[in-house]
Design an enzyme around this catalytic site. Structure first.
Site, PDB file in Angstrom:
ATOM      1  N   LYS A 138       0.840  -1.193   0.000  1.00  0.00           N
ATOM      2  CA  LYS A 138       0.000   0.000   0.000  1.00  0.00           C
ATOM      3  C   LYS A 138       0.876   1.243   0.000  1.00  0.00           C
ATOM      4  CE  LYS A 138      -4.314   1.523   2.111  1.00  0.00           C
ATOM      5  NZ  LYS A 138      -5.289   1.299   3.192  1.00  0.00           N
ATOM      6  N   GLU A 155     -19.994  -4.674  10.676  1.00  0.00           N
ATOM      7  CA  GLU A 155     -20.886  -3.855  11.494  1.00  0.00           C
ATOM      8  C   GLU A 155     -21.955  -4.680  12.202  1.00  0.00           C
ATOM      9  OE1 GLU A 155     -19.002  -1.268   8.426  1.00  0.00           O
ATOM     10  OE2 GLU A 155     -20.005  -3.215   8.388  1.00  0.00           O
ATOM     11  N   ARG A 158     -25.704  -1.580   7.521  1.00  0.00           N
ATOM     12  CA  ARG A 158     -25.426  -3.017   7.470  1.00  0.00           C
ATOM     13  C   ARG A 158     -25.908  -3.735   8.728  1.00  0.00           C
ATOM     14  NH1 ARG A 158     -20.583  -4.436   4.302  1.00  0.00           N
ATOM     15  NH2 ARG A 158     -19.774  -2.633   3.189  1.00  0.00           N
TER      16      ARG A 158
END
Length: 622
Positions: A283, A367, A395
């Site tokens: 990354k 979640e 969610r």
């Protein structure tokens, strides 16, 4: 205008197929330079896009994105895809009103197969497209590119379980940039991994199987070899999870080795079955500041591309203030726990995690699990505080009802990014939470307008309330209104004798309401402003009091009309009523001020609306 070498000669993905691997590597360097230069001006997702440059180039080279369906999970790492598919000239408009989205949007290009913005759904959508291909007897490839972060979401595993047994030709590319999937262990494991990523090995394997199939008993020999190999792999390779789901596992491969990635993609295309390609990437690659601090450079505002320094930090925002205050409460109360879903920095919980590591829980992109776990904590006497973005809380809706509300458990949900978020657009604007939270029996919603009210409401939610409570607050800093009116369920924040109109609002939008009232005063119109602080079972009683103040009431909200305060006021108010809100629609991306203007809920638009209606003398529901 700055030139970017070989990138300037690329008009579309077809141009990639005529380039040597050396030239493609030069192109990757040019792409990184272009992305850094561009995002330094517009802001956006930087580190994630720098990490997938080679992978994205390889995908565009080996597949035809105008026909094949390539889905980037979340889509925040799709910048290279956008640049190579005809949108480079518009990149200066990224995340601006009327400009390019920071995510995939089919209305921008037919190479974007679906809307993206939330995590963990790519394999599900890809499998649906693969099924459609089979049912309609069409020919195209389907690829889902999913990161190791998105793989922490349970939906990804539901989809993998279904896709692996579907028999559908489907490629899942696991972009692993953080080693969150267990590393291979031991020299034998490394040796076998090298073999498995070798195209020579893959070709040899195919030839052996083909030759064995031609001789008597060859099929039985082939099955015996496969079983023996599988037993060895289960001991030494972390591939069994995917392979037990039905995938052929390839990798891991160095995601910055363009030639190897291209060769494996070409091999995967030929396999008429579910394939998972494990790609290791870094990354932030190619830009030193983001390599050193990839989390800091994940989502960025404008910065100096030469030094990596961001523009001067602004005022404290709601998220940071919330985190600071929660630490103060937790210092005195060992029952307080903090839970978030892969957003410790975004929700301001970084300091809490540092100071109270045994009471901080980052559950990943899960979640549903966060809400249900909080219910378990509450049932056993803890004080769980769940900090989740408004649109991500969607969610966990079933868990809000089933695990928390039905039992009346005391869980505090701190709903970050409520209202208009802006640049991230439709998938991130928190305009639905009032409607979906109000529908849950027993749920109380607190609406602070500033930091002082957030502090008071957090204290009340922890120590003076029972059952489930949501505190909704926006992204960014507080505005000019800084009085603490939280002791009142609804407060008059601007008096006016015999007002021509009453403006009713909640949360941060009180600043626009007060500014509109000042503009109207300059035009000779008296406006009273009320702010609702609590949305609960006593709401109708509070609105009834406000309704008595004037014949004309204008309800100003930064949420959809359905389920908002305006609809409740319509059941009570007998005079004239106008509702100004975001409308029953999904909003475009742009700055918060841009979207306020689009919706007509900024101060000037509100003042103009009331002025024009007053002149026209109209009546009715706006």
């Amino acid at each position: 205008m700055k030139r970017y070498g070989i990138l300037d000669t690329i008009t579309g993905p077809a141009d990639l197929r005529g380039l040597s691997y050396d030239s493609l590597s030069v192109l990757c360097a040019s792409l990184r330079e272009f992305i850094v230069d561009s995002v330094s001006k517009t802001g956006g997702h930087l580190a994630s896009n720098l990490g997938v440059v080679e992978l994205a180039v390889a995908l565009e080279r080996e597949f035809d994105s105008s026909r094949d369906r390539i889905i980037y999970d979340v889509g925040h790492q799709s910048y290279v895809h956008k640049i190579l598919t005809g949108r480079r000239d518009r990149f200066g408009t990224l995340r601006q009103y009327g400009g390019l989205s920071g995510f995939m949007r089919p209305e921008e290009s037919d190479t974007d197969p679906c809307v993206t913005g939330h995590a963990s759904n790519s394999v599900s959508v890809a499998l649906g497209m693969a099924h459609a291909r089979t049912i309609r007897n069409q020919k195209y490839h389907v690829v889902a590119v999913i990161g190791d972060g998105a793989m922490t979401g349970g939906m990804a595993y539901e989809a993998l379980n279904s896709a692996g047994t579907s028999g559908e030709p489907l490629l899942v590319v696991l972009n692993d940039n953080n080693m969150s999937i267990a590393q291979n262990v031991g020299g034998l494991s490394r040796h076998l991994s090298r073999l498995r990523v070798s195209p020579r090995y893959l070709h040899a394997k195919a030839r052996v199987k083909e030759r064995l199939a031609r001789i008597p008993g060859g099929a039985a020999v082939s099955r015996a070899i496969s079983r023996a190999k599988a037993r060895v792999k289960r001991f030494v390779l972390p591939t069994s999870l995917f392979e037990q789901m039905g995938f052929t596992y390839l990798g891991p491969v160095d995601g910055h080795d363009l030639k190897s990635v291209c060769e494996l993609l070409a091999q995967a295309k030929k396999m008429k079955k579910p394939v998972l390609l494990h790609v290791m990437t870094q990354k932030g690659r190619g830009y030193a500041p983001s390599e050193q601090e990839p989390e800091k450079y994940h989502g960025v505002s404008s910065f100096d591309p030469l030094t990596g320094r961001f523009e001067a930090a602004g005022e404290m925002d709601f998220s940071t203030f919330f985190g600071k205050e929660l630490c103060s409460f937790a210092e005195k109360d060992g029952r307080i726990c903090a839970i978030t879903a892969a957003m410790p920095s975004g929700t301001g919980l970084g300091p809490f995690a540092f100071r109270f590591p045994t009471r901080f829980f980052d559950v990943g992109i899960a979640e549903e699990h966060a809400a249900a776990m909080a219910a378990g904590m509450s049932a056993q006497g803890l004080l769980p505080v769940v900090a989740i973005y408004s649109t991500f809380l969607q969610r966990a809706y079933d868990q809000l009802i089933h695990d928390v509300a039905i039992s009346g458990l005391h869980v505090v949900f701190c709903v970050d990014r409520a209202g208009i978020v802006g640049a991230d657009g439709a998938t991130h604007n928190g305009v639905l939470d009032v409607a979906f939270l109000r529908a849950i029996p027993g749920m109380k919603i607190f609406c602070p307008s500033n930091f002082a009210e957030l502090r008071s409401m957090l204290s009340d939610a922890l120590y003076h309330e029972e059952g489930p409570i949501a505190i909704r607050y926006p992204r960014g800093a507080e505005g000019a209104f800084q009085r603490d009116t939280s002791a009142e369920p609804a407060a008059c924040v601007r008096e006016a004798e015999r007002p021509d109109a009453v403006l009713l609002t909640h949360g941060i939008l009180v600043n626009e309401a007060l500014a509109a009232a000042r503009l109207l005063e300059e035009r000779g119109l008296r406006t009273q402003v009320w702010k609702v602080n609590r949305i609960d079972g006593a709401l109708k009683e509070q609105l009834g009091r406000i309704s008595e103040q004037a014949d004309w009431c204008v309800v100003l909200e930064d949420v959809v009309q359905s389920g908002g305060l305006g609809e409740t006021m319509a059941q009570i108010h007998r005079g004239r009523l106008d509702l100004l809100n975001t409308g029953d629609r999904f909003l475009p991306h742009g700055s918060v001020s841009d979207i306020y203007r689009v919706c007509g809920i900024d101060a000037e638009s509100v003042a103009d609306y009331i002025t024009e209606k007053r002149k026209a003398g109209g009546n009715g529901l706006g």
